[in-house]
Design an enzyme around this catalytic site. Structure first.
Site: not given
Length: 349
Positions: A40, A66, A128-129, A131, A133, A174
């Site tokens: 990333n 995901i 995380c990437s 924020g 999930d 989702r």
């Protein structure tokens, strides 16, 4: 790879350190796998460089993204809905879905965060990437482990509202609400969170005020769209669509039918939970995943018997309250009741 600095992040971590009175050490939990975090960086979504911060410890949670969770849940759904499957291959096929492995990974990270806060008295920064999930999973589960309030019925509602709905988890994307096609944004992240809560309940069944039927009820209506609680992706969309004024909250139903969702074995006095997350203790949440299987009818005679005893206890308590009130009623009524009982005795004789 570039090692860019971010003054805003450094300032934020410094302020967090100031607010932590019992420790000068700050732990940063990056929920992503280390390899994903490295990849990333090319997209400008790097991670903290420890050399640029004072007294921090960076760790990666190795929680799948995901896309992996979507693929895993698809394999699990295909397995549990298959009309015919060899019994001897059930466990190996279940392991091949990797769903239980993903659940274990999330729980391990949540227990680690809760342990740092409780034992080391240190603050933990979780991200995380994006924020909304994996971050919501870890923060909500760690709060559930640390604070008994979030293990009450009202507290669990507050926890979901605070860490999921207000934090901007994209429920519409989702859960693919409003579309029949599965998009690349679909992923049962919130369902995985409920599965993790169920796993903790199996480990410590007496410390939750609510029962497992609350989890299955929320899981069912996560996709039913019957209530507005899980509609839209964020608060802005909910305000624009007037969701709260045009729909009913799922908690309105829960709070008006509390008897169905309360745990009769609940013990109030229980502090921090730090369960051992072993794969031996991780089980398939059959109530949810196999609820609509054509050849599967899950029965829980023990819980049903407990509920029968609870209803009997309530009935006896009600009779006792009526007898207690009768002591303070006028004497004429008491006499009439006595004559009635004597008459009944005479007829019996």
């Amino acid at each position: 790879m570039t090692r860019k600095r971010c003054e805003e992040d450094e300032h934020m971590i410094a302020e967090v350190r100031k607010a932590t009175t019992k420790s000068t050490h700050i732990y940063i939990c990056d929920c992503r796998p280390a390899l994903n975090a490295q990849a990333n960086k090319a997209k400008g979504k790097g991670y903290e460089v420890p050399e640029f911060y004072e007294n921090i410890e960076l760790s990666f949670g190795n929680i799948a993204n995901i896309h992996e969770i979507r693929a895993s849940s698809t394999r699990l759904r295909e397995l549990v809905t298959a009309p015919n499957i060899e019994e001897t291959k059930w466990l190996s096929n279940l392991e091949a879905t990797k769903w239980l492995h993903h659940v274990q990974t999330v729980l391990q990270e949540a227990v680690k965060v809760a342990s740092i806060i409780h034992n080391k008295k240190s603050s933990v920064v979780v991200h995380c990437s994006d924020g909304w999930d994996r971050t919501s999973q870890i923060t909500s589960l760690s709060m559930l482990l640390l604070d008994p309030y979030y293990r009450t019925l009202q507290g669990f509602e507050v926890l979901i509202e605070k860490e999921w709905i207000s934090m901007g988890h994209q429920f519409q994307a989702r859960c693919c609400h409003g579309t029949q096609d599965i998009t690349t944004d679909y992923s049962p992240i919130f369902m995985q969170f409920l599965d993790c809560v169920w796993q903790v309940m199996q480990h410590s069944p007496y410390v939750f005020q609510f029962n497992k039927y609350l989890l299955t009820f929320v899981a069912q209506h996560l996709y039913s769209c019957l209530y507005g609680t899980f509609l839209s992706n964020n608060d802005k969309e909910r305000r624009q669509s007037e969701i709260r004024s045009k729909t009913q909250s799922i908690w309105s139903h829960v709070n008006s039918h509390t008897t169905e969702f309360l745990n009769p074995l609940f013990r109030e006095k229980c502090g921090v939970l730090l369960p051992s997350i072993s794969m031996r203790n991780i089980r398939l949440w059959r109530d949810n995943w196999m609820a609509f299987h054509p050849f599967y009818r899950y029965q829980d005679p023990l819980f049903e018997r407990i509920m029968e005893l609870v209803h009997l206890r309530d009935k006896i308590q009600s009779n006792c309250d009526e007898l207690q009130k009768s002591k303070f009623q006028p004497a004429t009524k008491i006499v009439s009741m006595e004559h009635h009982s004597i008459a009944q005795t005479s007829r019996v004789s």
